[in-house]
Design an enzyme around this catalytic site. Structure first.
Site, mmCIF file in Angstrom:
data_model
loop_
_atom_site.group_PDB
_atom_site.id
_atom_site.type_symbol
_atom_site.label_atom_id
_atom_site.label_comp_id
_atom_site.label_asym_id
_atom_site.label_seq_id
_atom_site.Cartn_x
_atom_site.Cartn_y
_atom_site.Cartn_z
ATOM 1 N N SER A 1 0.855 -1.185 0.000
ATOM 2 C CA SER A 1 0.000 0.000 0.000
ATOM 3 C C SER A 1 0.897 1.243 0.000
ATOM 4 O O SER A 1 1.683 1.435 -0.926
ATOM 5 C CB SER A 1 -0.958 -0.047 1.183
ATOM 6 O OG SER A 1 -2.004 0.872 1.016
ATOM 7 N N HIS B 1 -7.551 -5.542 -1.194
ATOM 8 C CA HIS B 1 -6.411 -4.841 -0.615
ATOM 9 C C HIS B 1 -5.900 -5.512 0.658
ATOM 10 O O HIS B 1 -4.759 -5.291 1.062
ATOM 11 C CB HIS B 1 -6.826 -3.391 -0.314
ATOM 12 C CG HIS B 1 -5.676 -2.458 -0.109
ATOM 13 N ND1 HIS B 1 -4.765 -2.160 -1.108
ATOM 14 C CD2 HIS B 1 -5.279 -1.730 0.978
ATOM 15 C CE1 HIS B 1 -3.873 -1.296 -0.649
ATOM 16 N NE2 HIS B 1 -4.155 -1.030 0.612
#
Length: 658
Positions: A520, A632
């Protein structure tokens, strides 16, 4: 006994112990144990009971399901919980005397959350409901339904972990009569409601709802105090930012909640607020602490963990979590201004509950070499006792390495905090490679908590450096805010200063064999690093950002997160491009592995695709691994087999190039 090295597949042996809830009598409690099934490739969460007088622990549910949100009735005779045993989360009731649990709801879209009514005869709940529909006449799921076009007229129309948001569906508050099982809808209108608390006399609710018509640039949810009979509302707070997790004091005079305004956008420290229902005045109990209320620690264990924002005792004292200097600690506060830590340093209290008389707490607690178990904490003496030992067998088998805490000077001569792990089986005088790990967020933190991935790298023979550069939580407001508008600036300097520091202080590190990885924001930073230095022999970027221009339009948060963090939108393409690692791809000489989930809506896979094709077209050493059916959160709650594959890809790349 010689211990073996930790392996990627040990993920399946780790048990996640979470969500302790103490009974009203303070004599018993429940908690949840979560495991990963290698055979079924799923997570299963079970409800457990512990007798706090005898410490006897009993498993109360055995079905292959996910239990969440257990709550006691006020008389202690029942436990209500959510379960996905029939796909969607539904509300179940279990007698504490034993027997099978009873299913209370069968709603098409499931139940989001719930609270007991103090009378014990009703339960308040929140559930999604189609506009104009009632829960008792919801249409059942159609078989072989034809696909329909999805018409987008809002900017907030998709979300990571969800996909396209259901249209014309709104979270409403209702209550179910436990005797008749009849459901009454309490809220109406095309708005998303949250239920935060029920007063102890049953006369008031605290709810959250934003009734603005266009919420694309609205980042708030006003909180109201609502009469359960007349539905009359009085406003508690209405300002930009997050405010929630409300809880009534036992005498109903006070409402505590946690809030963070938008002074520093999403980097603003959260505080504990107390509202006096008699005077209408609010005060901030934690304004004297320059650290955020709540748990911001990153990790790859503790699945299904959730903790209350605040917990009252009957003498109007409060407890809450605080992220402080790499720890997540339990804190005490009084309305008179007392404020102090209730648990020690160097650990992560990731779940807790407080006995209503304030004499003891239950905490689920981890540290860097301890995955986490349930403890009973004496709040007066600080003594503690372990109530569970689910991870004991694994800890007896594997070698774990205690990290060494370090502090060094980063950019602007600011102190930066981090840790260094020696390789498992370290031999004095031998040189070892080093892998630098970078956390996501950026407003999260590495903490004194168990992190399987970090220990796995150590088991593979690497030293591991992980630090909290500017932008990380648990330090000052100035520190966490300093990354905004400066991605690739002071944060990059902080990380590289950490590398320089350990190379100068630890002669066992081979400076010619360095690796770097992160996910990320950590993926962004990995991309940035390999475009700005050739010091690393190998790099792995995960769920990363490579191009802020395209990220603005494709990420579920891109159109507002980008201005918050980079300080520019699509009217300033040059600034977005200057902050994009893709601009510097021509400089990359480090072999780069790109890992990305196909269903990632936070950092969409096109970010990884752009980087891969650009590097490949330039003849760079790179590879691209796509993870199907993954979003994610792959590294935390993704499909178990793909989590193992991800770890094997990371370690395999470093083995090849370092």
């Amino acid at each position: 006994m010689n211990k073996r090295k930790l392996e990627a597949k040990d993920l399946f042996k780790l048990q996640s112990i979470t969500n302790p809830v103490i009974s009203p009598s303070n004599k018993e409690a429940v908690f949840i144990r979560t495991e990963m099934s290698e055979k079924d490739n799923k997570y299963y969460a079970y409800l457990y009971h512990v007798n706090l007088e005898t410490d006897e622990e009993t498993q109360w549910t055995h079905q292959k399901e996910n239990i969440s949100s257990p709550r006691w009735s006020n008389d202690g005779k029942y436990i209500a919980f959510l379960s996905n045993r029939e796909d969607k989360n539904q509300l179940f009731l279990l007698s504490t005397k034993g027997g099978e649990s009873k299913k209370l709801t069968n709603l098409e879209k499931g139940v989001t959350s719930f609270n007991w009514s103090p009378c014990g005869k009703k339960i308040w709940f929140v559930a999604p409901l189609k506009e104009g529909a009632n829960w008792d006449d919801e249409p059942k799921k159609e078989e072989n339904k034809k696909p329909e076009a999805y018409v987008v007229d809002k900017m907030k129309y998709h979300a990571d972990g969800v996909g396209l948001l259901p249209q014309d569906v709104y979270r409403q508050i209702g209550r179910i009569d436990l005797e008749t099982e009849e459901i009454e809808q309490f809220t109406k209108g095309n708005h998303q409601h949250s239920l935060q608390a029920v007063s102890y006399d049953g006369k008031k609710l605290v709810i959250g709802v934003n009734r603005e018509e266009n919420q694309d640039f609205s980042f708030k949810q006003p909180i109201y105090l609502v009469d359960t009979e007349t539905k009359e509302e009085s406003l508690l707070v209405d300002e930009d930012g997050y405010f929630g997790g409300a809880s009534f004091s036992y005498d109903n005079q006070y409402i505590a909640f946690v809030g963070a305004n938008r002074t520093f956008q999403n980097a603003t420290h959260a505080e504990v607020y107390v509202y006096n229902t008699q005077t209408g005045l609010k005060e901030i109990l934690t304004e004297g602490i320059d650290a955020p209320v709540g748990d911001y620690a990153g990790g790859d264990l503790q699945q299904g963990s959730s903790a209350p924002n605040v917990v009252w005792t009957k003498d109007n004292h409060l407890y809450f979590q605080l992220s402080s200097m790499g720890d997540v600690r339990l804190y005490f506060a009084s309305l008179e201004g007392e404020l102090y830590p209730a648990t020690p340093e160097n650990e992560h209290v990731y779940g807790y509950d407080i006995a209503n008389d304030g004499t003891f707490a239950l905490g689920t607690i981890s540290n860097s070499v301890f995955p986490g178990e349930l403890f009973r904490l004496n709040l007066t003496t600080g003594e503690r006792k372990a109530l569970t030992s689910f991870n004991e067998k694994l800890l007896e088998e594997v070698e774990l390495v205690e990290p060494e805490a370090i502090v060094y000077k980063g950019a602007k001569e600011w102190d930066v905090h981090g840790w260094l792990i020696k390789p498992a089986g370290y031999v004095e005088g031998k040189k070892y490679p080093l892998v630098v790990e970078i956390h996501g967020g950026p407003h999260t933190l590495y903490a004194n908590t168990f992190f399987h991935e970090l220990q796995l790298l150590a088991a593979k023979g690497y030293g591991v450096l992980y630090v909290n550069p500017r932008g990380s939580h648990s330090y000052s407001q100035e520190f966490v805010d300093a990354v905004r508008g400066d991605y690739g600036g002071g944060d990059y300097e902080d990380i590289m200063a950490g590398v320089d520091y350990v190379l100068s202080e630890y002669d066992w590190i081979d400076k010619e064999r360095l690796g770097v990885t992160g996910g990320s924001y950590g993926g962004f930073m990995t991309n940035w690093i390999v475009g700005h230095t050739n010091r690393f022999k190998a790099a792995v970027t995960q769920r990363s950002i490579s191009n802020w221009i395209s990220f603005y339009g494709v990420s579920d948060i891109g159109y507002y997160f980008t201005p918050w963090q980079i300080g520019a939108d699509m009217t300033d393409i040059d600034k977005l491009w200057d902050a994009s690692p893709l601009k510097y791809a021509v400089n990359v000489e480090t072999p780069l592995l790109i890992l990305h989930s196909e269903n990632d809506y936070r950092c969409p896979i096109e970010q990884g695709q752009q980087l891969y094709i650009t590097l490949k077209g330039m003849g760079k050493e790179t590879s691209f691994v796509r993870f199907p059916q993954s979003d994610h959160n792959l590294s935390r709650v993704g499909l178990p087999n793909l989590r193992q594959t991800r770890l094997e890809q990371i370690t395999g790349w470093f083995e090849k190039y370092i």
